[in-house]
Motif scaffolding. Structure first.
Motif, mmCIF file in Angstrom:
data_model
loop_
_atom_site.group_PDB
_atom_site.id
_atom_site.type_symbol
_atom_site.label_atom_id
_atom_site.label_comp_id
_atom_site.label_asym_id
_atom_site.label_seq_id
_atom_site.Cartn_x
_atom_site.Cartn_y
_atom_site.Cartn_z
ATOM 1 N N VAL A 152 0.877 -1.170 0.000
ATOM 2 C CA VAL A 152 0.000 0.000 0.000
ATOM 3 C C VAL A 152 0.915 1.221 0.000
ATOM 4 O O VAL A 152 1.480 1.589 1.031
ATOM 5 N N ALA A 153 1.072 1.814 -1.180
ATOM 6 C CA ALA A 153 2.072 2.869 -1.374
ATOM 7 C C ALA A 153 1.406 4.239 -1.362
ATOM 8 O O ALA A 153 1.239 4.880 -2.400
ATOM 9 N N ASN A 154 1.032 4.672 -0.156
ATOM 10 C CA ASN A 154 0.324 5.952 -0.029
ATOM 11 C C ASN A 154 1.096 7.105 -0.654
ATOM 12 O O ASN A 154 0.507 7.989 -1.275
ATOM 13 N N LYS B 140 -12.710 13.923 -0.944
ATOM 14 C CA LYS B 140 -11.743 13.047 -1.603
ATOM 15 C C LYS B 140 -10.694 13.863 -2.343
ATOM 16 O O LYS B 140 -10.991 14.897 -2.930
ATOM 17 N N GLN B 141 -9.461 13.378 -2.295
ATOM 18 C CA GLN B 141 -8.350 14.094 -2.902
ATOM 19 C C GLN B 141 -8.250 13.791 -4.393
ATOM 20 O O GLN B 141 -8.580 12.690 -4.844
ATOM 21 N N LYS B 142 -7.781 14.766 -5.160
ATOM 22 C CA LYS B 142 -7.661 14.586 -6.606
ATOM 23 C C LYS B 142 -6.506 13.659 -6.964
ATOM 24 O O LYS B 142 -6.614 12.866 -7.896
ATOM 25 N N VAL B 143 -5.398 13.766 -6.232
ATOM 26 C CA VAL B 143 -4.198 13.036 -6.623
ATOM 27 C C VAL B 143 -3.718 12.068 -5.549
ATOM 28 O O VAL B 143 -3.547 10.885 -5.784
ATOM 29 N N LYS B 144 -3.510 12.584 -4.314
ATOM 30 C CA LYS B 144 -2.906 11.736 -3.294
ATOM 31 C C LYS B 144 -3.380 12.148 -1.906
ATOM 32 O O LYS B 144 -3.834 13.266 -1.686
ATOM 33 N N PHE B 145 -3.235 11.218 -0.986
ATOM 34 C CA PHE B 145 -3.489 11.460 0.423
ATOM 35 C C PHE B 145 -2.525 12.533 0.925
ATOM 36 O O PHE B 145 -1.318 12.454 0.684
#
Length: 316
Positions: free
Chosen positions: A245-247, A299-304
């Motif tokens: 899981v590569a946040n 919710k995020q567009k690209v990343k946490f």
């Protein structure tokens, strides 16, 4: 049933329910990592409160999965009742994420109640490394709980948070343990949550770092990613599978389908949000629809991007 979606086509199909903010471990990425028990003195939220909210959400969203988290969900007194209740509501997949410290005695009851799958948070199989990460002894209790869950017919997966300098040397022992028992395992990059919100980078052991470590012993190939999956998966030449899981390294926000519900009746569309959306005392579909749209906008567009919320409060 409403057709909820955003410009990226994301919907809510998986509900993660944080039952309480109490845990019997003191994991360093979740709390300040001291030796005290993380006890929430407030009374636990009644099962009926959770089941009402879950039923309302399911009616609107046609949920596919409910996953119970915490804190530590096995400390929730009415856990069997809420599992049975979700089964009666008709949601097909009922799962739990637990540290498994109490799983040995709970697994048979949970299986009978309708639970199907258990994700066990296990960051080390070595006793000293386990203590370094969790500030507790007796990793054997966790391993016994895993064995009991498997014997009961529960699906078991392992989640292992990897922190550079603390437990990254446990990657291969954890992998061997999982492979020996045919248990899927996922390694997690540390998330910038709670007290690590502004300092997670110093502990980040990346997806590339993890793969290089595993490559020192195993040959493997990457598998196709499933829609809305949090993890990337690889298969060894022997047919064993592991995930990461590569946040940070490879974000998965673009098709995330998760909604979170906490013990106070608040929903969150993303862990990156500190702003709860209350669904307490919702009486109409229109009111709930507006609340869900608020959560979807989180919710995020690209990343946490991280949050000051603790994992102890909202779960992983």
């Amino acid at each position: 049933m409403m057709n909820l979606g955003d410009v990226y086509g994301r919907t809510f199909k998986t509900l993660r329910v944080s039952l309480l903010s109490t845990c019997n471990l003191g994991c360093v990425y979740c709390t300040v990592g001291d030796a005290t028990i993380n006890v929430d003195k407030k009374a636990q939220t009644p099962a009926a409160h959770f089941l009402k909210s879950i039923a309302q959400l399911h009616e609107q969203l046609n949920l596919e999965t409910v996953r119970f988290t915490g804190g530590e969900p096995l400390l929730y007194h009415d856990l069997i009742t809420v599992v049975e209740g979700v089964r009666e509501i008709g949601i097909p997949h009922i799962k739990i994420t637990t540290n498994a410290y109490l799983l040995d005695r709970m697994a048979p009851l949970l299986k009978e109640a309708g639970l199907q799958s258990v994700n066990v948070s296990l960051d080390a199989v070595d006793e000293e490394a386990f203590f370094k990460m969790s500030k507790r002894r007796h990793v054997d209790r966790v391993l016994k709980g895993i064995d009991t869950a498997l014997k009961c017919g529960l699906e078991v997966k392992l989640n292992s948070v990897v922190l550079k300098g603390l437990n990254h040397e446990q990657i291969l022992p954890l992998l061997d343990y999982a492979f020996d028992r045919n248990i899927p395992i996922r390694f997690l990059e540390v998330m910038a949550m709670g007290h690590l919100h502004n300092q997670a980078d110093q502990y980040l052991f990346t997806q590339e770092d993890i793969l290089l470590t595993i490559a020192s012993k195993y040959d493997f190939m990457r598998l196709p990613r499933k829609v809305s999956a949090t993890a990337n998966y690889w298969q060894t030449d022997e047919g064993k599978v592991f995930g990461i899981v590569a946040n940070e390294s490879e974000p998965f926000c673009h098709d995330c389908n998760r909604l979170r519900l906490d013990a106070q009746g608040n929903i969150y569309g993303c862990l990156s949000s500190n702003f709860p959306v209350s669904i307490n005392n919702i009486e109409t579909e229109e009111e709930l629809e507006q609340k869900l749209k608020q959560a979807m906008k989180q919710k995020q567009k690209v990343k946490f991007t991280g949050s000051e919320l603790s994992m102890l409060h909202i779960g992983g």
